[in-house]
Write a protein that holds these residues in place. Structure first.
Motif, PDB file in Angstrom:
ATOM      1  N   PHE A  48       0.828  -1.204   0.000  1.00 18.32           N
ATOM      2  CA  PHE A  48       0.000   0.000   0.000  1.00 18.32           C
ATOM      3  C   PHE A  48       0.863   1.254   0.000  1.00 18.32           C
ATOM      4  CE2 PHE A  48      -2.435   3.276   2.410  1.00 18.32           C
ATOM      5  CZ  PHE A  48      -3.411   3.503   1.452  1.00 18.32           C
ATOM      6  N   ALA A  49       0.797   2.023  -1.076  1.00 22.75           N
ATOM      7  CA  ALA A  49       1.525   3.291  -1.176  1.00 22.75           C
ATOM      8  C   ALA A  49       0.544   4.437  -0.965  1.00 22.75           C
ATOM      9  CB  ALA A  49       2.191   3.419  -2.541  1.00 22.75           C
ATOM     10  N   ARG A  50       0.906   5.359  -0.076  1.00 19.05           N
ATOM     11  CA  ARG A  50       0.009   6.471   0.238  1.00 19.05           C
ATOM     12  C   ARG A  50       0.142   7.619  -0.765  1.00 19.05           C
ATOM     13  NH1 ARG A  50      -2.654   6.776   4.971  1.00 19.05           N
ATOM     14  NH2 ARG A  50      -2.343   5.129   6.498  1.00 19.05           N
ATOM     15  N   ASP A  51       1.363   7.955  -1.164  1.00 18.24           N
ATOM     16  CA  ASP A  51       1.556   9.073  -2.085  1.00 18.24           C
ATOM     17  C   ASP A  51       2.873   8.892  -2.826  1.00 18.24           C
ATOM     18  OD1 ASP A  51       0.897  11.358  -3.427  1.00 18.24           O
ATOM     19  OD2 ASP A  51       1.124  12.721  -1.724  1.00 18.24           O
ATOM     20  N   VAL A  52       2.977   9.548  -3.999  1.00 17.94           N
ATOM     21  CA  VAL A  52       4.175   9.466  -4.837  1.00 17.94           C
ATOM     22  C   VAL A  52       4.498  10.858  -5.345  1.00 17.94           C
ATOM     23  CG1 VAL A  52       5.208   8.471  -6.902  1.00 17.94           C
ATOM     24  CG2 VAL A  52       3.600   7.122  -5.558  1.00 17.94           C
ATOM     25  N   ILE A  53       5.799  11.210  -5.351  1.00 18.71           N
ATOM     26  CA  ILE A  53       6.207  12.509  -5.862  1.00 18.71           C
ATOM     27  C   ILE A  53       7.634  12.389  -6.404  1.00 18.71           C
ATOM     28  CG2 ILE A  53       7.319  13.499  -3.812  1.00 18.71           C
ATOM     29  CD1 ILE A  53       5.685  16.066  -4.336  1.00 18.71           C
ATOM     30  N   GLN A  54       8.007  13.289  -7.299  1.00 25.77           N
ATOM     31  CA  GLN A  54       9.356  13.300  -7.866  1.00 25.77           C
ATOM     32  C   GLN A  54      10.092  14.548  -7.381  1.00 25.77           C
ATOM     33  OE1 GLN A  54       9.647  13.553 -12.185  1.00 25.77           O
ATOM     34  NE2 GLN A  54      11.495  12.335 -12.175  1.00 25.77           N
ATOM     35  N   ASP A  55      11.323  14.369  -6.879  1.00 24.24           N
ATOM     36  CA  ASP A  55      12.083  15.526  -6.421  1.00 24.24           C
ATOM     37  C   ASP A  55      12.816  16.172  -7.598  1.00 24.24           C
ATOM     38  OD1 ASP A  55      14.511  14.181  -6.894  1.00 24.24           O
ATOM     39  OD2 ASP A  55      14.717  13.526  -4.818  1.00 24.24           O
ATOM     40  N   GLU A  56      13.538  17.262  -7.319  1.00 22.38           N
ATOM     41  CA  GLU A  56      14.182  18.021  -8.389  1.00 22.38           C
ATOM     42  C   GLU A  56      15.381  17.302  -8.985  1.00 22.38           C
ATOM     43  OE1 GLU A  56      15.012  21.890  -6.831  1.00 22.38           O
ATOM     44  OE2 GLU A  56      12.935  22.558  -7.056  1.00 22.38           O
ATOM     45  N   GLN A  57      15.872  16.263  -8.297  1.00 21.41           N
ATOM     46  CA  GLN A  57      16.971  15.459  -8.831  1.00 21.41           C
ATOM     47  C   GLN A  57      16.465  14.309  -9.695  1.00 21.41           C
ATOM     48  OE1 GLN A  57      17.133  16.802  -5.617  1.00 21.41           O
ATOM     49  NE2 GLN A  57      18.559  18.252  -6.520  1.00 21.41           N
ATOM     50  N   GLY A  58      15.141  14.154  -9.770  1.00 19.47           N
ATOM     51  CA  GLY A  58      14.554  13.111 -10.600  1.00 19.47           C
ATOM     52  C   GLY A  58      14.218  11.828  -9.860  1.00 19.47           C
ATOM     53  N   PHE A  59      14.520  11.741  -8.570  1.00 15.11           N
ATOM     54  CA  PHE A  59      14.206  10.546  -7.799  1.00 15.11           C
ATOM     55  C   PHE A  59      12.711  10.510  -7.460  1.00 15.11           C
ATOM     56  CE2 PHE A  59      18.707  11.368  -6.681  1.00 15.11           C
ATOM     57  CZ  PHE A  59      19.251  10.182  -7.142  1.00 15.11           C
ATOM     58  N   ILE A  60      12.165   9.311  -7.407  1.00 13.73           N
ATOM     59  CA  ILE A  60      10.770   9.109  -7.050  1.00 13.73           C
ATOM     60  C   ILE A  60      10.695   8.762  -5.570  1.00 13.73           C
ATOM     61  CG2 ILE A  60       8.683   7.763  -7.476  1.00 13.73           C
ATOM     62  CD1 ILE A  60       9.478   9.547  -9.802  1.00 13.73           C
ATOM     63  N   TRP A  61       9.807   9.455  -4.841  1.00 12.31           N
ATOM     64  CA  TRP A  61       9.608   9.208  -3.417  1.00 12.31           C
ATOM     65  C   TRP A  61       8.214   8.658  -3.185  1.00 12.31           C
ATOM     66  CZ3 TRP A  61      13.322   9.775   0.377  1.00 12.31           C
ATOM     67  CH2 TRP A  61      14.509  10.382  -0.036  1.00 12.31           C
ATOM     68  N   ILE A  62       8.118   7.646  -2.348  1.00  8.02           N
ATOM     69  CA  ILE A  62       6.856   6.967  -2.075  1.00  8.02           C
ATOM     70  C   ILE A  62       6.671   6.884  -0.566  1.00  8.02           C
ATOM     71  CG2 ILE A  62       5.502   4.852  -2.431  1.00  8.02           C
ATOM     72  CD1 ILE A  62       7.561   4.257  -4.751  1.00  8.02           C
ATOM     73  N   THR A  63       5.492   7.245  -0.084  1.00  8.71           N
ATOM     74  CA  THR A  63       5.218   7.102   1.339  1.00  8.71           C
ATOM     75  C   THR A  63       4.343   5.874   1.580  1.00  8.71           C
ATOM     76  OG1 THR A  63       3.365   8.661   1.103  1.00  8.71           O
ATOM     77  CG2 THR A  63       5.450   9.530   1.922  1.00  8.71           C
ATOM     78  N   THR A  64       4.682   5.119   2.614  1.00  5.37           N
ATOM     79  CA  THR A  64       3.902   3.960   3.038  1.00  5.37           C
ATOM     80  C   THR A  64       3.734   4.040   4.552  1.00  5.37           C
ATOM     81  OG1 THR A  64       5.715   2.436   3.566  1.00  5.37           O
ATOM     82  CG2 THR A  64       5.106   2.653   1.244  1.00  5.37           C
ATOM     83  N   GLN A  65       2.970   3.112   5.111  1.00  9.77           N
ATOM     84  CA  GLN A  65       2.798   3.054   6.557  1.00  9.77           C
ATOM     85  C   GLN A  65       4.041   2.523   7.256  1.00  9.77           C
ATOM     86  OE1 GLN A  65      -1.702   2.086   7.566  1.00  9.77           O
ATOM     87  NE2 GLN A  65      -0.914   0.618   6.077  1.00  9.77           N
ATOM     88  N   ASN A  66       4.912   1.854   6.512  1.00 10.81           N
ATOM     89  CA  ASN A  66       6.088   1.209   7.098  1.00 10.81           C
ATOM     90  C   ASN A  66       7.401   1.786   6.600  1.00 10.81           C
ATOM     91  OD1 ASN A  66       4.656  -0.732   8.690  1.00 10.81           O
ATOM     92  ND2 ASN A  66       4.180  -1.816   6.787  1.00 10.81           N
ATOM     93  N   GLY A  67       7.396   3.037   6.219  1.00 10.85           N
ATOM     94  CA  GLY A  67       8.636   3.659   5.795  1.00 10.85           C
ATOM     95  C   GLY A  67       8.452   4.592   4.615  1.00 10.85           C
ATOM     96  N   ILE A  68       9.466   5.416   4.374  1.00 15.59           N
ATOM     97  CA  ILE A  68       9.503   6.319   3.229  1.00 15.59           C
ATOM     98  C   ILE A  68      10.523   5.771   2.238  1.00 15.59           C
ATOM     99  CG2 ILE A  68       9.995   8.675   2.491  1.00 15.59           C
ATOM    100  CD1 ILE A  68       9.197   9.580   5.296  1.00 15.59           C
TER     101      ILE A  68
END
Length: 258
Positions: A48-68
Motif C-alpha cells: 500500500f503506497a500512500r503518495d508518490v512525488i518526484q524531487d528536483e533530482q529526478g528521484f521518485i519518493w513513495i510514502t507507506t505506513q512502514n517507511g519512506i
C-alpha cells in the motif's frame, strides 16, 4: 491541364498522404499501454503506497505506513526506524501525503511522530516532533496531513488525535521553525469526521488563505492578527444569492476569478 484541375489533384494527393500517414502512425502505436507493478518483491516495504512525488533530482519518493521510499529507477531504498540524525531526534515510521516546496524540500507526516522534511540537496531528514505540553512542538501526537506551502513559505497541515477527539490546523514558519495552531471549536466522534471536517486553500489572486470549517463556515486568515475571521457563517445569505445556504466545498480559481 487547367490550374483548377491541378489544384484539385494536389488537394487529393495531400488528403491521401495524410490518411496514409495517420494509418501508419496508428498501426505503430501499441494496442495496450504497458504498466509495470512494483510491490514487496521489488523492494517496497508493503503493497500500500500512500503518495508518490518526484524531487528536483529526478528521484521518485513513495510514502507507506512502514517507511519512506526513494526510487532511483533501478532499486528502492527504504528509510525507516531510528536514525543517526545530527540532532538525535529522527525516528522514521512512515509517511502520509507528500508535497514539494519551492526550495525543493519534500514534506510529509510521520505517523504520530511529527512532520518530516527532506532536503534532496543535502540528503538530510529533519523531524518536527509532537508534544502536548511543549508549545514549540506540534500540538497533537496523532495523524498529520500536509496540505500546501503558501507564498510566504509556511507549511500548512492538519494535526488530529483520535485519542483526544480533536483536530487543529497548524502553520509551520519554516524561516523561524515555529508553529501556530488554530484550534477548532468543536470535537468529533469519528476519525473520518476529524480528517474531513476542514478544507484550506490559498487564493491565486492575492495569496489570501481561506478555510471552510464544518459545518460550512467560510473563514479567511487575517494576516496581521494571524487568526481566522468569519466571512460567511453556515446557513446565512451567500453574496450574489437571495437565499440562505451553506457552503459545502471551496476550490482554487485563477488569478482573474479568485
Amino acid at each position: 491541364m487547367s490550374s483548377f484541375i491541378q489544384r484539385l489533384l494536389l488537394l487529393a494527393f495531400i488528403l491521401l498522404s495524410f490518411i496514409l500517414s495517420t494509418g501508419l502512425v496508428a498501426q505503430s502505436l501499441p494496442d495496450k499501454i504497458a504498466f509495470e507493478k512494483y510491490g514487496v518483491a521489488e523492494g517496497l516495504p508493503e503493497e500500500f503506497a500512500r503518495d508518490v512525488i518526484q524531487d528536483e533530482q529526478g528521484f521518485i519518493w513513495i510514502t507507506t505506513q512502514n517507511g519512506i521510499v526513494k526510487y532511483d529507477g533501478y532499486t528502492f531504498k527504504v528509510f525507516r526506524g531510528e536514525s543517526s540524525d545530527q540532532d538525535g531526534k529522527l525516528k522514521l515510521r512512515g509517511g502520509t501525503r507528500l508535497i514539494k516546496a519551492r526550495d525543493g524540500k519534500l514534506w510529509t507526516g510521520n505517523h504520530g511522530e511529527g512532520v518530516i522534511s527532506y532536503d534532496p540537496k543535502k540528503d538530510h531528514f529533519v523531524n518536527y516532533l509532537s508534544s502536548i505540553t511543549d508549545p514549540s512542538h506540534l500540538p497533537l501526537k496523532g495523524f498529520i496531513e500536509v496540505l500546501f506551502e503558501d507564498t510566504d513559505e509556511n507549511i500548512w497541515f492538519h494535526n488530529s488525535s483520535v485519542v483526544l477527539d480533536t483536530l487543529v490546523l497548524v502553520k509551520l514558519d519554516t524561516q523561524k521553525d515555529t508553529f501556530k495552531a488554530f484550534p477548532h471549536v468543536r470535537q468529533y466522534r469519528k476519525f473520518n469526521d476529524i480528517v474531513l471536517n476542514s478544507e484550506l486553500l490559498e487564493a491565486a489572486k492575492d495569496s489570501s488563505i481561506w478555510q471552510l470549517l464544518h459545518p460550512g463556515n467560510l473563514n479567511v486568515l487575517n494576516a496581521e492578527a494571524d487568526s481566522f475571521e468569519s466571512v460567511i457563517p453556515a446557513g446565512t445569505t451567500i453574496p450574489g444569492m437571495s437565499i440562505n445556504d451553506t457552503i459545502r466545498r471551496i476550490v482554487p480559481g485563477t488569478e482573474e476569478h479568485f
